[in-house]
Write a protein that holds these residues in place. Structure first.
Motif, mmCIF file in Angstrom:
data_model
loop_
_atom_site.group_PDB
_atom_site.id
_atom_site.type_symbol
_atom_site.label_atom_id
_atom_site.label_comp_id
_atom_site.label_asym_id
_atom_site.label_seq_id
_atom_site.Cartn_x
_atom_site.Cartn_y
_atom_site.Cartn_z
ATOM 1 N N GLY A 143 10.232 -2.441 -6.081
ATOM 2 C CA GLY A 143 9.876 -2.723 -6.852
ATOM 3 C C GLY A 143 9.237 -4.627 -6.383
ATOM 4 O O GLY A 143 7.896 -5.564 -7.203
ATOM 5 N N VAL A 144 9.992 -5.196 -5.894
ATOM 6 C CA VAL A 144 10.694 -6.716 -5.898
ATOM 7 C C VAL A 144 10.525 -6.115 -4.815
ATOM 8 O O VAL A 144 11.523 -6.356 -3.632
ATOM 9 N N ARG A 145 10.088 -7.833 -3.314
ATOM 10 C CA ARG A 145 10.329 -7.554 -2.361
ATOM 11 C C ARG A 145 10.337 -8.967 -1.926
ATOM 12 O O ARG A 145 9.206 -9.885 -2.337
ATOM 13 N N MET A 146 10.669 -9.678 -0.458
ATOM 14 C CA MET A 146 10.975 -11.220 -0.219
ATOM 15 C C MET A 146 10.779 -10.822 0.385
ATOM 16 O O MET A 146 11.105 -11.063 1.619
ATOM 17 N N LEU A 147 9.443 -12.403 1.700
ATOM 18 C CA LEU A 147 9.346 -12.577 2.895
ATOM 19 C C LEU A 147 9.339 -13.943 2.944
ATOM 20 O O LEU A 147 8.452 -14.473 2.573
ATOM 21 N N GLN A 148 10.540 -14.216 3.827
ATOM 22 C CA GLN A 148 10.554 -15.800 4.116
ATOM 23 C C GLN A 148 9.954 -16.198 5.242
ATOM 24 O O GLN A 148 10.512 -15.048 6.376
ATOM 25 N N GLN B 56 -0.263 -0.028 -11.804
ATOM 26 C CA GLN B 56 0.209 0.392 -10.080
ATOM 27 C C GLN B 56 -0.779 -0.677 -9.654
ATOM 28 O O GLN B 56 -1.753 -0.424 -8.943
ATOM 29 N N SER B 57 -0.552 -1.823 -10.030
ATOM 30 C CA SER B 57 -0.860 -3.334 -10.034
ATOM 31 C C SER B 57 0.667 -4.119 -8.934
ATOM 32 O O SER B 57 1.529 -3.918 -8.719
ATOM 33 N N CYS B 58 0.048 -5.073 -8.053
ATOM 34 C CA CYS B 58 0.210 -5.750 -7.165
ATOM 35 C C CYS B 58 0.355 -7.517 -7.587
ATOM 36 O O CYS B 58 -0.415 -8.065 -7.403
ATOM 37 N N LEU B 59 2.001 -8.210 -7.328
ATOM 38 C CA LEU B 59 1.549 -9.502 -7.763
ATOM 39 C C LEU B 59 1.953 -10.366 -6.683
ATOM 40 O O LEU B 59 3.373 -9.836 -6.323
ATOM 41 N N LEU C 17 1.016 -0.926 0.004
ATOM 42 C CA LEU C 17 0.078 -0.108 0.078
ATOM 43 C C LEU C 17 0.660 0.595 0.125
ATOM 44 O O LEU C 17 0.621 2.447 -1.092
ATOM 45 N N GLU C 18 1.575 0.796 0.715
ATOM 46 C CA GLU C 18 2.822 2.234 0.903
ATOM 47 C C GLU C 18 4.154 2.480 -0.031
ATOM 48 O O GLU C 18 4.543 3.280 -0.566
ATOM 49 N N ASP C 19 4.440 1.178 -0.339
ATOM 50 C CA ASP C 19 5.471 1.019 -1.115
ATOM 51 C C ASP C 19 5.376 1.125 -2.606
ATOM 52 O O ASP C 19 6.419 1.174 -3.258
ATOM 53 N N HIS C 20 4.311 0.205 -2.941
ATOM 54 C CA HIS C 20 3.562 -0.312 -3.841
ATOM 55 C C HIS C 20 4.877 -0.475 -5.443
ATOM 56 O O HIS C 20 4.482 -0.885 -6.124
#
Length: 456
Positions: free
Chosen positions: A299-304, A276-279, A152-155
């Protein structure tokens, strides 16, 4: 609905309730909220304190809550305005006022019924038919806040949610979607259990986007656009669960199955083209190109995802009606994995096992469904990964890379690549430059090795 129309609608609601139109700050808050800006951003642009914006915003939501007949907040304002179109007679009257008094520009007046335009512009085509129901959910407040900030904030455009099977990835994603779905025009959840090809998946998603248009039999059917075009035109959240089914078994983690290479181009477009979308991708193995080289990747993040904390684990055990929870110290070795814990507790209760019955046992209880689940993951490993797991299972304590190299079983390149792949799969642990296996994984590897020897 265009921004001016939405502002006008909110202004009419406030005027009906208070006899006053939106002042400059209230208008800035409404506009900023519609543009998904934070209170901090609104305050900076309006040149006032964040606390003042929050105070005025809070009062504004209270007034709108009374007018719309439901609890309104910054996070659900837009969705609530949409729902009011079909449920609140007042909204219909407002649209009559808009159509007679609101100018789109100085020289022209609207030539269409704005209530119909409102319906078309703000149509929410959510398709959550494949999203599991939210089951027992244990505290993941930190992870939820991280994901919401990224989206929502970092898009962020692509977020990978990783973790070993049973750790709670899907339940976390369900909770996330329930909390933020009102922020998106379209939310779609798809399971990739049966590994659809990219063309099959794109056709399915485009059908979701086109469904409102298809219902209008009088309108000439427009040419369907590539999926990326819909993601650029609309704010969408798309969730792909079981993403590991796109990857090739018996290879290092992240290599596409033969015939599934087109996904690489698709994910590259999602990462690199403006939209403006997120996968959100969920699984215990992910395509390599969906994992950021570092967490600063644009625009790319990972949560393990790791196991539950001790407090949440104890809550799970108490809710499972396990007697004498405080005596079951052995359950700490299951490292907060909800699936492992529930499976072991079920076995304990079914056989009426006491803590003293197994306290002297050198090995853990390993129910069959846990062994089967881990065996499914072991079967996907490459030969060099299996060798590394075997080496770590024989070690009595965490080992450094140099110690593993001394075995001379694998080249340094193969060993490092295998360690990297196993870390991505959450099958090994790395701490203080040392590698080890959790007690459950270690025991499962021993069982796997025994079975392999027995079969030969």
């Amino acid at each position: 609905m265009i921004l001016k129309e939405m502002l006008h609608l909110a202004d009419e609601m406030i005027f009906t309730k208070t006899g006053k139109h939106l002042d400059d700050l209230q208008q800035a808050i409404v506009q900023g909220t519609l543009e998904r800006k934070t209170y901090k951003q609104i305050a900076k642009e309006f040149d006032c304190s964040e606390s003042r914006v929050r105070e005025v915003g809070s009062e504004l939501w209270k007034i709108l809550s009374k007018e719309l007949g439901e609890e309104i907040s910054k996070s659900n304002f837009r969705a609530a305005m949409q729902r009011s179109k079909n449920s609140n007679v007042f909204a219909q009257n407002v649209f009559k006022n808009v159509s007679s008094s609101f100018n789109i520009c100085e020289k022209t007046r609207p030539t269409v019924d704005l209530s119909e335009k409102y319906n078309a512009q703000l149509f929410d085509s959510h398709d959550l038919s494949e999203m599991p129901e939210l089951g027992a959910f244990y505290d993941r407040a930190s992870e939820l806040e991280t994901l919401k900030t990224w989206i929502l904030e970092d898009h962020c455009r692509i977020i990978t949610l990783m973790g070993i099977s049973g750790i709670g990835k899907t339940q976390l994603a369900v909770q996330l979607v329930e909390q933020i779905k009102s922020e998106f025009e379209t939310v779609v959840w798809r399971s990739l259990e049966h590994a659809p090809t990219l063309s099959e998946l794109e056709a399915d998603l485009i059908e979701v986007f086109c469904s409102p248009q298809a219902e209008d039999a009088s309108a000439e059917k427009k040419k369907e656009l590539p999926l990326i075009k819909y993601l650029q035109k609309h704010r969408c959240l798309i969730v792909f669960d079981d993403i590991q089914n796109l990857c090739c078994p018996e290879e290092l983690a992240g290599k596409y199955k033969p015939g599934y290479e087109p996904y690489k181009s698709f994910f590259r477009k999602i990462k690199n083209l403006p939209h403006q979308s997120c996968l959100l991708l969920i699984g215990w193995e992910h395509p390599r190109d969906c994992i950021p080289l570092n967490q600063q990747s644009s625009g790319v993040r990972m949560l393990q995802l790791k196991g539950l904390d001790p407090v949440s684990s104890e809550t799970l055990l108490r809710e499972s009606k396990l007697e004498d929870v405080e005596k079951w110290h052995i359950l700490n070795q299951y490292e907060g994995n909800p699936f492992w814990l529930k499976s072991v507790v079920s076995l304990i209760q079914e056989l009426e096992i006491e803590p003293t019955d197994i306290s002297a046992e050198p090995r853990l209880l390993l129910p069959e469904n846990v062994k089967d689940n881990l065996q499914e993951q072991f079967n996907r490993l490459s030969p060099i990964e299996q060798q590394v797991l075997h080496l770590l299972a024989q070690a009595e304590e965490p080992v450094k890379l140099g110690q593993l190299l001394q075995n001379q079983v694998l080249s340094s390149s193969d060993l490092i690549n295998a360690l990297h792949s196993l870390c991505d799969r959450s099958l090994i642990e790395r701490k203080d430059k040392r590698y080890s296996l959790s007690p459950v994984i270690q025991q499962a590897v021993h069982i796997h090795d025994s079975q392999e020897k027995g079969s030969t």
